[in-house]
Motif scaffolding. Structure first.
Motif, mmCIF file in Angstrom:
data_model
loop_
_atom_site.group_PDB
_atom_site.id
_atom_site.type_symbol
_atom_site.label_atom_id
_atom_site.label_comp_id
_atom_site.label_asym_id
_atom_site.label_seq_id
_atom_site.Cartn_x
_atom_site.Cartn_y
_atom_site.Cartn_z
ATOM 1 N N GLY A 54 26.354 93.527 27.182
ATOM 2 C CA GLY A 54 25.233 92.610 27.345
ATOM 3 C C GLY A 54 25.615 91.167 27.552
ATOM 4 O O GLY A 54 24.739 90.289 27.601
ATOM 5 N N TRP A 55 26.902 90.887 27.703
ATOM 6 C CA TRP A 55 27.380 89.520 27.936
ATOM 7 C C TRP A 55 28.097 89.448 29.284
ATOM 8 O O TRP A 55 28.722 90.419 29.719
ATOM 9 N N PHE A 56 28.031 88.287 29.917
ATOM 10 C CA PHE A 56 28.762 88.031 31.154
ATOM 11 C C PHE A 56 29.783 86.935 30.905
ATOM 12 O O PHE A 56 29.435 85.821 30.489
ATOM 13 N N ARG A 57 31.047 87.274 31.136
ATOM 14 C CA ARG A 57 32.119 86.281 31.006
ATOM 15 C C ARG A 57 32.182 85.486 32.302
ATOM 16 O O ARG A 57 32.549 86.009 33.353
ATOM 17 N N THR A 58 31.859 84.218 32.229
ATOM 18 C CA THR A 58 31.666 83.406 33.436
ATOM 19 C C THR A 58 32.968 82.988 34.107
ATOM 20 O O THR A 58 32.974 82.685 35.294
ATOM 21 N N GLY A 59 34.050 82.915 33.355
ATOM 22 C CA GLY A 59 35.288 82.346 33.895
ATOM 23 C C GLY A 59 35.327 80.835 33.788
ATOM 24 O O GLY A 59 36.307 80.201 34.190
ATOM 25 N N ASP A 60 34.267 80.238 33.222
ATOM 26 C CA ASP A 60 34.220 78.786 33.018
ATOM 27 C C ASP A 60 34.684 78.429 31.615
ATOM 28 O O ASP A 60 34.608 79.245 30.690
#
Length: 414
Positions: free
Chosen positions: A290-296
């Motif tokens: 349920g989480w998105f790792r943005t890379g930011d």
């Protein structure tokens, strides 16, 4: 009138992914009927592409959606093609509920539904969300004629149509467009002041530009988000309704409201605006529980999120980690600097050397390179000082307005 192209002969017509050619400028509004059907689940999922171009074969336009790419209870409405910084095409699967949640949360944050002016290409998430918000609000959008590029006089002409309607008025821009309107100082800027909110995203906003806009009377709202979050989901550092933000700092993960501040770390996003994943890719590491790792990389400043740059843009020079955004903020505040992009280039002595590409406010009288270096040394330390300062007429861009670091790196190696 452009419409979604029919799938190839023999392809299943049930929940296929259909290509949607999106014209430039005001003609982009002709896609509204197809978009309305996609949001209602009555039509196919749509893959927006610039009119006259073909999508990447890997995205499978004209072919049925796989079972894990769709859900009868919450149909995939859009597949947004994004290459990011790697150039590898990915298809972001956006359910109708995510797009609606984004639009509705945006309107609540801004003070209610209103009339929107489209000023960006509508095959990108920021542009097509202007159309989605209009459909959700039940209002007719206007669009800037940008068939020959973005021009302040064309913006003013379109804005006058929008601003004569009753109710609230909104538009969305990237920093380059805002720069042009502020420099115009005539009808374009005057029209911009008439909007109740001007969403600004697509690329990092130089603090000096943001301050100048607000001092001029423009109601700017900075946005942070991406295709994977149905567009902007953090406004002026504050998450929209239902959106959760987590920063993985060295001391542990911290969400908004949990810690007053923390060191920079990877940013993850969750909530009702999240995509269901990428088409034709195994469950990506970027999407997890349920989480998105943005890379930011980001940090909390009180209860507001501050993005400090991309993790893969981090420069390691002489064993010291330098975030390009830190140097860009220093240089962007200086007189004579219009735009700046900082990146690391291979260097035999330092591993990577910090290089600043600067667009001067006056090309005939650029600021002194040594003065720029001195400012960075004073504010960010000696390791962050650019080894090279290159003056350019403009920065290469990708997408709706992000600096194209790959193209810039190639230019600087020439």
């Amino acid at each position: 009138m452009p419409t979604a192209r029919e799938p190839r002969p023999g392809a299943l017509r049930s929940r296929e992914l259909r290509e949607l050619p999106v014209p430039a400028g005001a003609a982009a509004l002709t896609v509204l009927p197809d978009l309305r059907r996609a949001l209602s689940g009555e039509g196919p999922a749509l893959l927006p592409v610039p009119a006259g171009t073909d999508p990447a074969p890997a995205l499978g336009a004209g072919e049925p959606l796989e079972s894990d790419a769709d859900d009868p209870a919450d149909p995939t409405a859009l597949v947004i093609a994004t290459s990011g910084s790697t150039g590898t095409p990915k298809g972001v699967l956006l359910p109708a509920t995510a797009l609606r949640a984004s639009a509705e949360s945006t309107h609540r944050h801004l003070g209610g539904p209103g009339h929107w002016l489209l000023a960006m290409p509508a095959h990108h998430i920021a542009g097509i969300q202007v159309l989605v918000r209009s459909l959700i609000a039940g209002t007719d959008p206007d669009a800037v004629d940008a068939s020959d590029g973005f021009r302040p006089d064309r913006f003013a002409e379109a804005a006058q149509r929008t601003l004569t309607t009753r109710g609230r008025h909104y538009t969305a821009l990237v920093p380059t467009q805002l720069h042009r309107l502020l420099d115009d100082a005539s009808a374009g800027l005057e029209a911009l002041r008439g909007f109740d909110a001007v969403l600004l995203g697509g690329a990092a906003t130089p603090p000096a530009l943001l301050r100048r806009a607000r001092e001029t009377g423009v109601r700017v709202v900075t946005t942070y988000g991406m295709s994977e979050t149905s567009g902007g989901c953090v406004y002026d550092g504050v998450p929209l309704d239902g959106v959760r933000v987590r920063v993985e700092a060295p001391s542990g993960a911290a969400e908004s409201g949990v810690a007053e501040s923390c060191a920079p770390g990877p940013v993850s996003l969750s909530g009702p605006t999240l995509a269901r994943g990428y088409r034709r890719q195994a469950p990506a590491a970027a999407f997890d529980d349920g989480w998105f790792r943005t890379g930011d990389l980001g940090r909390w400043s009180g209860d507001r999120l501050e993005i400090v740059g991309r993790a893969d843009d981090l420069i390691i020079t002489g064993g010291v980690n330098i975030a390009p955004a830190q140097v860009e903020r220093v240089l962007g505040e200086l007189d004579g600097v219009r735009e700046v992009c900082v990146l690391g280039v291979d260097d035999a002595e330092w591993g990577q050397a910090v290089v600043a590409a600067v667009v001067p406010a006056d090309p005939a009288a650029p600021p002194r390179a040594e003065a720029l270096r001195a400012a960075v040394r004073a504010e960010a330390g000696p390791a962050a000082v650019p080894k090279r300062v290159e003056f350019l007429a403009e920065l290469p861009l990708r997408g709706p307005g992000k600096p194209d670091r790959r193209a810039l790196r190639s230019t600087l190696h020439q």
